[in-house]
Design an enzyme around this catalytic site. Structure first.
Site, PDB file in Angstrom:
ATOM      1  N   ASP A 262       0.817  -1.209   0.000  1.00 59.07           N
ATOM      2  CA  ASP A 262       0.000   0.000   0.000  1.00 59.07           C
ATOM      3  C   ASP A 262       0.851   1.260   0.000  1.00 59.07           C
ATOM      4  O   ASP A 262       2.077   1.215   0.203  1.00 59.07           O
ATOM      5  CB  ASP A 262      -0.903   0.026   1.236  1.00 59.07           C
ATOM      6  CG  ASP A 262      -2.078  -0.928   1.107  1.00 59.07           C
ATOM      7  OD1 ASP A 262      -2.342  -1.357  -0.014  1.00 59.07           O
ATOM      8  OD2 ASP A 262      -2.716  -1.231   2.130  1.00 59.07           O
ATOM      9  N   LYS A 284      -3.123   4.269  -3.566  1.00 58.05           N
ATOM     10  CA  LYS A 284      -3.742   5.374  -4.281  1.00 58.05           C
ATOM     11  C   LYS A 284      -2.672   6.252  -4.918  1.00 58.05           C
ATOM     12  O   LYS A 284      -1.650   6.553  -4.319  1.00 58.05           O
ATOM     13  CB  LYS A 284      -4.571   6.198  -3.307  1.00 58.05           C
ATOM     14  CG  LYS A 284      -5.427   7.275  -3.963  1.00 58.05           C
ATOM     15  CD  LYS A 284      -6.253   8.020  -2.939  1.00 58.05           C
ATOM     16  CE  LYS A 284      -7.201   7.095  -2.238  1.00 58.05           C
ATOM     17  NZ  LYS A 284      -8.062   7.837  -1.286  1.00 58.05           N
ATOM     18  N   ASP A 317      -1.714  -1.676  11.362  1.00 55.41           N
ATOM     19  CA  ASP A 317      -2.219  -3.016  11.631  1.00 55.41           C
ATOM     20  C   ASP A 317      -3.325  -3.321  10.618  1.00 55.41           C
ATOM     21  O   ASP A 317      -4.220  -2.504  10.410  1.00 55.41           O
ATOM     22  CB  ASP A 317      -2.784  -3.101  13.053  1.00 55.41           C
ATOM     23  CG  ASP A 317      -3.287  -4.494  13.377  1.00 55.41           C
ATOM     24  OD1 ASP A 317      -2.528  -5.265  13.973  1.00 55.41           O
ATOM     25  OD2 ASP A 317      -4.437  -4.816  13.020  1.00 55.41           O
ATOM     26  N   ALA A 346      -1.191   2.844  13.987  1.00 54.60           N
ATOM     27  CA  ALA A 346      -0.719   4.229  13.999  1.00 54.60           C
ATOM     28  C   ALA A 346      -1.047   4.931  15.303  1.00 54.60           C
ATOM     29  O   ALA A 346      -0.266   5.748  15.797  1.00 54.60           O
ATOM     30  CB  ALA A 346      -1.333   4.988  12.823  1.00 54.60           C
ATOM     31  N   MET A 397      -7.053   8.811   8.933  1.00 53.77           N
ATOM     32  CA  MET A 397      -7.456   9.309   7.610  1.00 53.77           C
ATOM     33  C   MET A 397      -8.406  10.502   7.729  1.00 53.77           C
ATOM     34  O   MET A 397      -9.355  10.635   6.966  1.00 53.77           O
ATOM     35  CB  MET A 397      -8.128   8.185   6.797  1.00 53.77           C
ATOM     36  CG  MET A 397      -7.227   6.996   6.560  1.00 53.77           C
ATOM     37  SD  MET A 397      -8.081   5.598   5.767  1.00 53.77           S
ATOM     38  CE  MET A 397      -9.158   5.059   7.097  1.00 53.77           C
ATOM     39  N   GLY A 426       4.297  10.021  11.535  1.00 57.01           N
ATOM     40  CA  GLY A 426       4.718   9.580  12.861  1.00 57.01           C
ATOM     41  C   GLY A 426       5.667   8.407  12.859  1.00 57.01           C
ATOM     42  O   GLY A 426       5.580   7.514  12.015  1.00 57.01           O
TER      43      GLY A 426
END
Length: 490
Positions: A262, A284, A317, A346, A397, A426
């Protein structure tokens, strides 16, 4: 005469071997902390152990109680006649002269002897061991650097699955069946090489032994011309820092044939995967739609049915806003073996690196994870529950919808001056933490050109950032850590 080695005398100075001590009489002279470590190893190896020492360490006494039929303590000083009849001797007293004398007696009778802190007097040395019984890996520097040996052992511990011994035990059970199935040694070798690299081994490593046995039975029943199905590894890559990967994640990353990854997978993590593996990007891209989830699901099935080991690498995760459940549901429906390796999500990773505890008894007694981007493109959340006091709310997001998040939380009762933080990239060397309030979040995004991936934290715990922040990365703004375009879309 052989030529001198260019780096000096690096010839084999100790012959490596593993001794069978089952029911063998062994002697340890001394009963302190060092003797304890030696005695434990000997007892675990099945030795019949005698301890000779005037006093007994309390921990050693407790150990001996666990082996009532295997260990005995003689409360006295060592005598020369004590070495008789023993298969192996360890001198572990606090008196170097006594230890040296024991070694001399043992060497005269050609009994293997180890003397603590005296390499020259030892006829054998005890290596640093990685124990995955029946798999045993010994590391030794020949006494030159015991600390280095321990460090090397620790590295091996991280690379070798804890259930490797169970894998060896199962393969031993099937040796006769494999011999019956494959008459030629080369055929047997090829079978085991393929088997131990494939889904069977991974099922054992994942703790699913019954399924592993069933698969091995099926493999033995198949004709050699049949294609063996592959496997999919759904692996959480964590929030960005490669050091946060699990041992299992790294192992699977290095043995994959294909990597499907990803946008939120850091480049530094992707580089840790097998360099020979095919890489397929399904994230994306700017001005383009993301690869449809249904297409990703079908891709994983197709690759696995080609017999490939497929690494599905996802940021954070895979089961927390990662759509991992949808992917493995499709795999299960198509009979494709898979395993899931959790990653540090995250919320916990970025909050920790920003010095913001997600819960704290003075500020927040609960924590809620929410997505700022629903499947239908809206942010239609249960705002009343998210606006409850004394809780921390973490938005994934949520960057593009930050104005809606701010407005709705204030509208439903969250104070406009509630502390809030934006954590950009992060846990990486490009991490930036932007502190403000719920009301000022939208302006912060504009003023500081905050870009994805960014996590949003709302709650009183954000106050602790100034006191607790510890991570001070050396930032390299020009090169992003993430495998994405210069201007990523949320």
């Amino acid at each position: 005469m052989s030529a001198a080695h260019p780096l000096g005398d690096l010839r084999l100075k100790r012959y490596p071997m593993f001794m069978c001590l089952q029911n063998r009489p062994c002697l340890v002279v001394g009963a302190g902390k060092v003797a304890l470590r030696k005695a434990e190893s000997l007892l675990e190896s099945g030795a019949q152990l005698t301890i000779i020492a005037p006093e007994l360490d309390s921990d050693l006494a407790n150990t001996l109680k666990q082996y009532p039929n295997q260990a005995a303590w003689q409360q006295r000083e060592f005598q020369d006649t004590d070495i008789a009849g023993h298969y192996l001797i360890i001198a572990a007293t606090n008196n170097r002269a006594v230890n040296a004398h024991i070694a001399e007696l043992a060497n005269q009778r050609q009994i293997p002897v180890n003397v603590v802190d005296n390499q020259a007097a030892c006829s054998f040395i005890v290596p640093s061991v990685v124990d995955r019984s029946p798999v045993m890996i010994a590391v030794s520097t020949g006494g030159a650097s015991p600390v280095l040996a321990r460090q090397l052992r620790m590295k091996l511990e991280t690379m070798i699955p804890s259930s490797c011994g169970q894998l060896a035990a199962i393969t031993e059970e099937y040796r006769d069946q494999v011999k019956q199935r494959f008459a030629e040694p080369e055929q047997r070798k090829q079978f085991w090489e393929q088997t131990l690299r494939g889904p069977f081994a991974e099922l054992v490593y994942a703790g699913n032994v019954s399924a592993a046995r069933q698969m091995l039975d099926e493999m033995l029943a198949k004709q050699s011309s049949e294609t063996t199905i592959g496997e999919v590894y759904l692996v959480g890559a964590g929030p960005g820092d490669p050091d946060l990967l699990t041992f299992r994640a790294v192992r699977l990353m290095q043995q994959a044939d294909v990597i499907v990854y990803d946008r939120l997978v850091a480049k530094s993590i992707l580089e840790m995967a097998s360099q020979t593996a095919e890489r397929i990007y399904v994230g994306k891209e700017k001005a383009k739609h993301a690869v449809p989830q249904e297409s990703i699901n079908a891709l994983l099935v197709r690759l696995a049915k080609q017999g490939k080991r497929v690494l599905r690498l996802k940021g954070g995760d895979p089961f927390i806003f990662g759509r991992g459940g949808e992917e493995i549901e499709t795999l299960a429906e198509n009979g494709v073996p898979f395993q899931v390796v959790p990653g540090i999500t995250a919320a916990s990773g970025c909050a920790s690196y920003a010095g913001i505890p997600l819960t704290h008894r003075d500020y927040a007694q609960s924590c809620t994870f929410a997505t700022g981007h629903l499947k239908n493109g809206t942010i239609d959340l249960d705002w009343e529950k998210l606006a409850q006091p004394r809780q921390t709310v973490v938005f994934y997001m949520g960057l593009t919808g930050i104005e809606v998040i701010s407005r709705e939380l204030i509208k439903h009762g969250t104070p406009s001056d509630m502390p809030a933080a934006l954590i950009e990239q992060g846990t990486t060397r490009n991490q930036r933490v932007h502190i403000g309030t719920l009301a000022t979040l939208p302006e912060l995004v504009k003023q500081r050109s905050v870009r994805a991936p960014t996590l949003t934290i709302v709650g009183e715990v954000v106050k602790l950032h100034e006191k607790l922040h510890w991570y001070q990365p050396e930032r390299h703004v020009a090169a992003s850590e993430f495998s994405r375009n210069p201007e990523p879309q949320e």
